[in-house]
Design a protein around this motif. Structure first.
Motif, PDB file in Angstrom:
ATOM      1  N   GLN A 172       0.837  -1.206   0.000  1.00 43.52           N
ATOM      2  CA  GLN A 172       0.000   0.000   0.000  1.00 43.52           C
ATOM      3  C   GLN A 172       0.869   1.252   0.000  1.00 43.52           C
ATOM      4  N   ASP A 208       0.181   4.329   0.646  1.00 40.90           N
ATOM      5  CA  ASP A 208      -0.005   5.159   1.848  1.00 40.90           C
ATOM      6  C   ASP A 208       0.869   4.663   2.989  1.00 40.90           C
ATOM      7  N   ALA A 209       0.808   3.357   3.195  1.00 45.08           N
ATOM      8  CA  ALA A 209       1.556   2.781   4.300  1.00 45.08           C
ATOM      9  C   ALA A 209       3.055   2.926   4.056  1.00 45.08           C
ATOM     10  N   ALA A 239       4.486   5.349   2.400  1.00 44.34           N
ATOM     11  CA  ALA A 239       4.831   6.749   2.649  1.00 44.34           C
ATOM     12  C   ALA A 239       4.933   7.008   4.144  1.00 44.34           C
ATOM     13  N   MET A 240       4.021   6.410   4.874  1.00 42.92           N
ATOM     14  CA  MET A 240       4.016   6.537   6.330  1.00 42.92           C
ATOM     15  C   MET A 240       5.330   6.076   6.936  1.00 42.92           C
ATOM     16  N   ASN A 249       8.194   8.294   6.130  1.00 38.51           N
ATOM     17  CA  ASN A 249       8.195   9.501   6.953  1.00 38.51           C
ATOM     18  C   ASN A 249       8.652   9.232   8.377  1.00 38.51           C
ATOM     19  N   PRO A 295       6.150   5.941  16.205  1.00 36.73           N
ATOM     20  CA  PRO A 295       7.559   6.080  15.843  1.00 36.73           C
ATOM     21  C   PRO A 295       8.465   5.522  16.944  1.00 36.73           C
ATOM     22  N   ASN A 298      -4.293  -1.264   9.692  1.00 32.45           N
ATOM     23  CA  ASN A 298      -3.534  -0.620   8.622  1.00 32.45           C
ATOM     24  C   ASN A 298      -4.013   0.809   8.406  1.00 32.45           C
ATOM     25  N   ILE A 307      -2.157   4.631   9.175  1.00 36.37           N
ATOM     26  CA  ILE A 307      -2.011   5.705   8.193  1.00 36.37           C
ATOM     27  C   ILE A 307      -2.591   7.012   8.737  1.00 36.37           C
ATOM     28  N   GLY A 324      -0.344   8.294  11.436  1.00 33.97           N
ATOM     29  CA  GLY A 324       0.912   8.820  10.905  1.00 33.97           C
ATOM     30  C   GLY A 324       0.745  10.212  10.329  1.00 33.97           C
ATOM     31  N   TYR A 325      -0.304  10.378   9.525  1.00 35.76           N
ATOM     32  CA  TYR A 325      -0.508  11.693   8.903  1.00 35.76           C
ATOM     33  C   TYR A 325      -0.865  12.736   9.946  1.00 35.76           C
ATOM     34  N   ARG A 334       0.188  12.790  13.016  1.00 35.27           N
ATOM     35  CA  ARG A 334       1.455  13.152  13.657  1.00 35.27           C
ATOM     36  C   ARG A 334       2.274  14.094  12.788  1.00 35.27           C
ATOM     37  N   MET A 335       2.323  13.784  11.482  1.00 33.50           N
ATOM     38  CA  MET A 335       3.094  14.622  10.571  1.00 33.50           C
ATOM     39  C   MET A 335       2.496  16.015  10.486  1.00 33.50           C
TER      40      MET A 335
END
Lengths: 134, 655
Positions: free
Chosen positions: A17, A19-20, A22-23, A26, A116, B280, B284, B287-288, B290-291
């Motif tokens: 995926q 999106d995943a 990219a996650m 990052n 993270p 999943n 996502i 994560g976004y 947090r960003m």
């Protein structure tokens, strides 16, 4: 290959995926890891590792991918590179798949969703284990 | 009258007599040859005078030369070797001797009876009863067979019951005389309230009919199954109906439980799969968020919104965690626990949840250990008790009972191969409104709730089910509307014993006497000598000590340590990964571990090399035995809280 610190990590991300992927990219860059390569499935990753395995010293791979599952990818990867640390990313956390993963030779696993800090801890554990073994 | 005349008269008489005799013989032969019995005639002297063909055929010892030479007594003697059941019945009053019985002449069975002839002779009649006997045997055998048929069986000729086995009578709880002149549909509807019309239908359809129905007896529900099968009669004869009747209550219960288990298994897999994909998505979103937070100032309204998204995400992650527990996809720590102790601990936590109108009584056998984590068992109890509470809005009693049981006390649906070993039963019983069978069949389904919108997720009992199944246990629910509910959890008893954990504080009399038996601690210190010193101190306190020379090593050590880690005692300032970052990661990996920092630097302010969080517990170096024991003890009891001055280095003290 001994990795001395987190910043030396060169990671191949295998995740279907975008999106995943990219996650993960990052998160890794937040941790100061910028040398990352990406593959969207096991075949692509294998082709990459076949020619460029010296550019990679850790693999992060999703366990649940449509074309080739993480476990199958790992099995084939081990014929190319028997030692590269392999971190399995999974939503499947039942005992049987963890045992399956362990017996296929994963170095560690991390369960979705993860922060993270969790990812960092797992990577540090792998780096540290590599250092001790090395 | 002349002598010649007399002679001629005599001769005439003799001739007539002879003619008569020969006529009699012809008559006998005629009659005997047409008879379907064997016939022998013995004259008044007891000599065999005549026998028909059938008699010869039936009696192998009877040869042609026996006529007029075989006496009656010898005849019977000759029968002896073949005689198995010969019965001699002399009826003196009628001056007849009759023998009746069975002869076994190798293949044949004969019945013999004898009757006296008018002039003193005797007839013996023989008949071949092979067929008749065997059909009699067959009848007896069939009747035994029908008695042995599992379940009740009755045969009816349309208007009257002709045969019913004992089981049939037992099921209806009636005697044989009560079924006389009744037909099957009527008697079934009269005694065990079957739908007689449905059974009668068979007559019209000419096809087998099967019905199942239930009736109440002594407060319990009994299920019956009746099959009516038409039995065609001989041509021109009316047919019969056979009815097979069974008590299928046990089958019904087992089947229902089997389907329930299958359904839950399937739902578990589904839930696990959904949770996986959902996780999943959550990663996502998280994560976004947090960003995005990094690009927004705190005073911006969007910052708040993003924080909300993160919070909602956490709740979502919790939900999936519960789903995974139900689907048995969660790894439950391999620990052994004392169930009674857990009950005692939980009582303190559960009581505040209950209204004053609800009384809770706990009875527990001691010394019951099970392989399950304390947290999981606490969740099980909490969910069961909360459900009981919610079932009693007007108050009542919750009874918790824990006892060892025999394998034979396990619910009947537990398969034989899972019954080995010892089991215990934890019962949570309430006096609430109870449930109907429809609700009972669904209570373990994920997202099924009878509570008001927003009051329950419908995951509580699913989780309980998941945890119990993972601990190789079983759940049984007993409930009836208005009569309360009893949830019985059966768990295998473990042979292992938990390591006794015991914390003893130092006393004024023995300031160095603090002990932490069975507790474990991970010490992280980059100064090897100090690490050794602290390790020795902690070992003296009875602790299991894991040491690490730096943060990364600490992460690896905890990863390799399989047990629970009670404390993380870490230096703050360390190269590569400092103690604060390490504690953050530990918080994610092992949230149950209590963190204590030790530092030679102040916790905050300009002199602090690294900012220690506000709510952290920090102990000043040098590390002294009594101080260390005191901090550990207070941290264990959560007495050392945020900003607690006792453990925080004031800047002044640090310098």
């Amino acid at each position: 290959m001994i990795v001395n610190s987190m910043n030396d990590l060169k990671i191949l991300l295998v995740e279907d995926q975008s999106d995943a992927r990219a996650m993960l990219r990052n998160m890794l860059s937040e941790l100061g890891i910028t040398q990352t390569f990406e593959a969207k499935d096991g075949n692509e990753a294998l082709r990459f590792m076949d020619s460029a395995f010296e550019f990679v010293n850790l693999v992060i791979c999703d366990w649940n991918m449509p074309k080739m599952s993480g476990v199958e990818f790992l099995r084939q990867l081990r014929t190319v590179d028997p030692s590269v640390p392999f971190l399995m990313v999974t939503g499947r956390s039942d005992m049987s798949s963890v045992i399956e993963a362990k017996s296929s030779g994963v170095s560690g696993y991390i369960r979705k969703p993860f922060s993270p800090a969790q990812l960092e801890a797992k990577l540090r554990i792998l780096v540290q284990r590599g250092k001790k073994a090395g | 009258m002349g002598l010649g005349k007399l002679f001629a008269g005599f001769c005439g008489f003799l001739c007539r007599f002879m003619i008569l005799r020969s006529e009699a013989k012809v008559f006998f032969d005629d009659l005997a040859s047409q008879a379907d019995e064997g016939i022998l005639y013995f004259d008044s002297r007891g000599m065999l005078q005549n026998a028909n063909g059938i008699a010869f055929a039936l009696l192998p010892f009877l040869k042609a030369d026996a006529l007029r030479s075989l006496g009656f007594e010898d005849f019977f003697k000759s029968l002896d070797p073949y005689n198995r059941h010969l019965r001699n019945e002399r009826d003196e009053s009628e001056k007849t001797i009759s023998f009746s019985g069975l002869l076994d002449t190798g293949v044949r069975l004969c019945r013999i009876r004898s009757g006296s002839a008018r002039h003193g002779g005797m007839y013996v009649f023989l008949s071949d009863v092979t067929e008749a006997e065997s059909s009699q045997h067959e009848k007896v055998r069939m009747s035994r067979l029908l008695q042995a048929v599992p379940g009740g069986m009755a045969v009816c000729n349309g208007s009257e019951i002709q045969f019913a086995n004992e089981e049939f009578l037992k099921l209806l709880d009636i005697s044989g005389s009560q079924i006389r002149k009744k037909n099957i549909p009527d008697i079934l509807s009269e005694t065990i309230s079957a739908d007689g019309n449905a059974l009668r239908e068979m007559k019209n359809l000419g096809k087998p009919v099967m019905i199942e129905w239930a009736r109440e007896r002594d407060g319990a529900q009994i299920w019956y199954e009746a099959r009516m099968v038409p039995v065609p009669g001989e041509p021109g004869m009316p047919g019969l109906f056979a009815c097979f009747l069974r008590d299928v209550t046990e089958d019904r219960v087992q089947k229902a439980q089997f389907y329930q288990a299958q359904k839950l298994e399937a739902l578990g897999q589904l839930a696990g799969g959904v949770a996986h994909d959902f996780n999943n998505l959550l990663s996502i979103v998280d994560g976004y968020a947090r960003m995005a937070l990094k690009h927004v100032d705190k005073d911006n309204q969007a910052w708040n919104y993003l924080e909300r998204i993160k919070q909602a995400n956490r709740r979502g992650a919790n939900l999936t965690k519960q789903l995974l527990t139900f689907g048995r996809h969660r790894i439950v720590a391999d620990t052994v626990m004392d169930l009674k102790e857990t009950l005692k601990d939980q009582e303190v936590l559960l009581c505040p949840l209950l209204d004053a109108s609800i009384r809770m009584s706990i009875h527990a056998d001691s010394g019951i250990f099970i392989d399950c984590s304390q947290d999981s068992m606490a969740q099980v109890l909490m969910n069961l008790v909360i459900n009981s509470r919610d079932a009693m809005p007007d108050g009542g009693t919750i009874t918790i009972d824990l006892q060892r049981i025999n394998n034979t006390d396990l619910p009947s649906h537990v398969p034989e191969d899972l019954r080995h070993g010892d089991f215990c039963r934890l019962t949570v019983m309430d006096t609430g409104h109870g449930m109907d069978s429809e609700t009972i069949s669904r209570i373990f389904d994920p997202f099924y709730t009878t509570k008001e919108q927003g009051k329950g997720t419908g995951l509580g009992l699913s989780m309980v089910y998941g945890i119990v199944r993972q601990a190789s246990g079983f759940i049984d629910v007993q409930s009836a509307l208005g009569e309360g509910t009893s949830m019985k959890v059966y768990l295998p008893v473990s042979k292992r014993r938990p390591v006794a954990r015991q914390a003893i504080p130092a006393s004024p009399a023995n300031p160095a006497g603090a002990m932490f038996n069975g507790y474990s601690v991970l010490v992280v210190e980059d100064e090897p000598d100090l690490l050794l010193v602290v390790k020795n101190m902690l070992q003296d306190m009875g602790m299991d000590v894991i040491t690490a020379g730096n943060g990364n090593d600490a992460l690896l050590k905890q990863d390799e340590y399989e047990g629970r880690i009670d404390f993380l005692l870490t230096d703050v300032v360390m190269p590569e990964l400092n103690g604060v970052r390490l504690s953050e990661m530990m918080g994610e990996l092992r949230p149950e571990t209590k963190v204590i920092f030790m530092s030679g630097y102040p916790a905050s302010g300009t002199m602090a090399r690294i900012q220690v969080p506000e709510d952290a517990v920090l102990m000043a170096k040098p590390v002294v035995y009594e101080k260390l024991a005191g901090v550990l003890f207070d941290r264990l009891n959560n007495k050392a809280k945020s900003g607690d001055d006792i453990y925080r280095w004031k800047i002044a003290e640090a310098i």
